[in-house]
Design an enzyme around this catalytic site. Structure first.
Site, mmCIF file in Angstrom:
data_model
loop_
_atom_site.group_PDB
_atom_site.id
_atom_site.type_symbol
_atom_site.label_atom_id
_atom_site.label_comp_id
_atom_site.label_asym_id
_atom_site.label_seq_id
_atom_site.Cartn_x
_atom_site.Cartn_y
_atom_site.Cartn_z
ATOM 1 N N SER A 128 15.513 10.747 -32.899
ATOM 2 C CA SER A 128 15.219 9.475 -32.239
ATOM 3 C C SER A 128 14.790 8.422 -33.239
ATOM 4 C CB SER A 128 14.083 9.720 -31.243
ATOM 5 O OG SER A 128 13.452 8.526 -30.878
ATOM 6 N N TYR A 152 5.757 12.083 -30.610
ATOM 7 C CA TYR A 152 7.188 12.346 -30.429
ATOM 8 C C TYR A 152 7.959 12.133 -31.737
ATOM 9 C CZ TYR A 152 11.754 12.112 -28.048
ATOM 10 O OH TYR A 152 13.044 12.327 -27.632
ATOM 11 N N LYS A 156 9.924 14.998 -33.916
ATOM 12 C CA LYS A 156 11.357 14.922 -34.225
ATOM 13 C C LYS A 156 11.576 14.996 -35.741
ATOM 14 C CE LYS A 156 13.392 14.526 -30.174
ATOM 15 N NZ LYS A 156 14.283 15.623 -29.712
#
Lengths: 335, 335
Positions: A128, A152, A156
């Site tokens: 992402s 997040y 990732k």
């Protein structure tokens, strides 16, 4: 007759289910064997040669089941499961467990079963733009540093490091796709800071009210905030394509690829919606500036240099926001 | 009377033992309580207030012991244990376990016990320039991307991501030091690709033969290869200093600091040795070009912009290689 087997984790999710559908047959129309897994048993695409498995990937023992089906050791894994950005921020330990630990377990299993079956499994991973944070150049290139400012993004990026290293050592053949924000997502709002970017198109089109958390009115200067988008169709096309790119075409020192996208401002998005659906549709949008949301969106890079991705043969949404909205309308009409 | 407690992991190691000695008292000369741990029971510095503990950090249960001594929850942790670069490359799974998993367990324990004791524990971590790889600019800055090309580099960078995120969330107060290559290390050669950089100074000075794996003779053009070095004394000074820097002085989005160093070529190093110890000392060096070793060393960045680190008050070796050699000679004479 294809004897290829593709394992897709998170295949009950939005992108996961679309990749499942698009991977159900090869270019010649021969069916590809699909192993579809999620925390709830996913649906198999119609007319597909698929096995569906409900598996908890936080349990390494359950991961092994995926490699021991009658389909044999998969040739490609699409690692697409995870908690979304806001969920990972709010449930920190669960986020680490699902977004990092289970991916590392899956990689270790791919290495072990791949070695045993004398094949190097392709490992496609959806990352992402949330990996980026802090001061950024106007245009993000493959040599722009990623300094995550969210759980997040950190999760990732950690997975990316493992996949790159497992690839460098020949344990797997990794392909890491950093996705733009995907617009328009169908269905109910997701637990992501970016979910309003779909909602301000999707809801008005179906006659429902939506809230735009950027700016307090249609004339607000805050609407000039730019974002980096891709349509679901182009993203799925790229996720299918990336599996077929010969390994030697990637940069020698990293398997990270920022998928192509396009830059629009929130105002551009609303203008496109007005052009296509009329000004009365715009009246379904309430403006209520949310400073926190705006700060987070503003911290994301809005423009990438896609030269490397395009050189690999990956595709770009050519007609910007208007085409994205028209395609979404056509898709929802069809259903 | 200081009531500060400092936990040092890997404290039987070269840098770990030096940090232990330098941390045994505060600026006013008051003793600081030291918790020293390693896989073998480490030595306590003379006249120190220290507890020494033999602990296996790959066992989260044993990690908890470190937080439950009579010294209470430590105020600062120096996380300095690990397998060296070549060891991590050769023993991949053990490297992940020791260089990543045990650091994450230690971080989680620091978070848990820190919360319980209502303090944010300072977490000083020794990282490495091995995090860098692939194409690099002439001068590495805080915004240069790190793309590791070794297990060791990938493991260090993964820990950095965790420490940055744990810091962002207020679980710990992280300080990440990417170390230059430390020259001159005393003692027997270490399991690191860079160990020859110490050996070509240390061995000739003690009348022993050493092999330089860069170039085939004293005139070889390969000797123009440049490296980024710091002395043990300056590095230890910086590791002690970094604990005392107020948190707000660091960049807001990352706790990574590349410690100051200096650039020299292998030829510069040999010239300095000749100036100080005479040409007969140089005759103790055999040249035997090792292409693999040369390729790895060449892949490391040789020049960094130290402006940020110096702005934090960190120190630089001011007199280059000559001073480093003279200090090493003085140190070995003293022992």
């Amino acid at each position: 007759m294809s004897t290829e087997t593709i394992l897709i984790t998170g295949s009950a999710g939005f992108l996961g289910s679309l990749v499942s559908i698009s991977s159900a047959s090869d270019d010649a129309g021969h069916p590809i064997r699909l192993l579809l897994t999620d925390v709830a048993e996913p649906n198999a695409p119609p007319n597909s040669q698929a096995k569906t498995l409900k598996v908890d990937l936080t349990d390494p023992g359950q991961i092994r089941q995926l490699f021991e089906t009658a389909f044999g050791v998969p040739d490609t894994i699409y690692c697409m499961h995870g908690i979304m950005s806001r969920g990972a921020e709010d449930n920190f330990d669960l986020g680490l467990k699902i977004n990092v630990d289970s991916v590392v377990s899956l990689l270790q299993a791919a290495r072990e079963y791949g070695t045993r079956a004398s094949k190097v499994i392709k490992f496609v991973f959806t990352s992402s733009l949330a990996v980026y944070g802090g001061p950024l150049p106007k245009i993000v290139t493959p040599s722009t540093i990623a300094i995550p400012q969210s759980a997040y993004g950190m999760e990732k990026l950690t997975c990316e490091l493992y996949i790159n290293e497992f690839t460098r050592r020949g344990f797997v053949d990794g392909r890491i796709c950093r996705l733009p924000t995907i617009v328009v997502r169908p269905g109910p709002p997701a637990a992501a800071t970016s979910s309003f970017l779909s909602a301000i198109i999707r809801e008005p089109l179906s006659g429902q009210r939506a809230t735009c958390p950027i700016g307090n009115s249609r004339d607000s200067p805050e609407l000039n905030l730019a974002v980096w988008l891709a349509s679901p169709a182009t993203t799925i096309q790229n996720l299918v394509l990336i599996r077929t790119i010969p390994a030697h075409k990637f940069l020698p020192h990293t398997r990270v690829v920022c998928l192509p996208g396009f830059t629009v401002t929130i105002r551009d998005m609303l203008d496109a919606l007005e052009r296509i659906a009329g000004s009365q549709t715009l009246e379904m949008i309430d403006f209520k500036d949310d400073e926190t949301n705006r700060r987070i969106v503003l911290s994301w890079p809005a423009t990438f240099d896609s030269e490397y991705a395009m050189g690999l043969g990956l595709k770009l949404d050519l007609d910007g926001m208007d085409r994205v909205i028209l395609d979404f309308m056509a898709m929802t009409k069809k259903q």
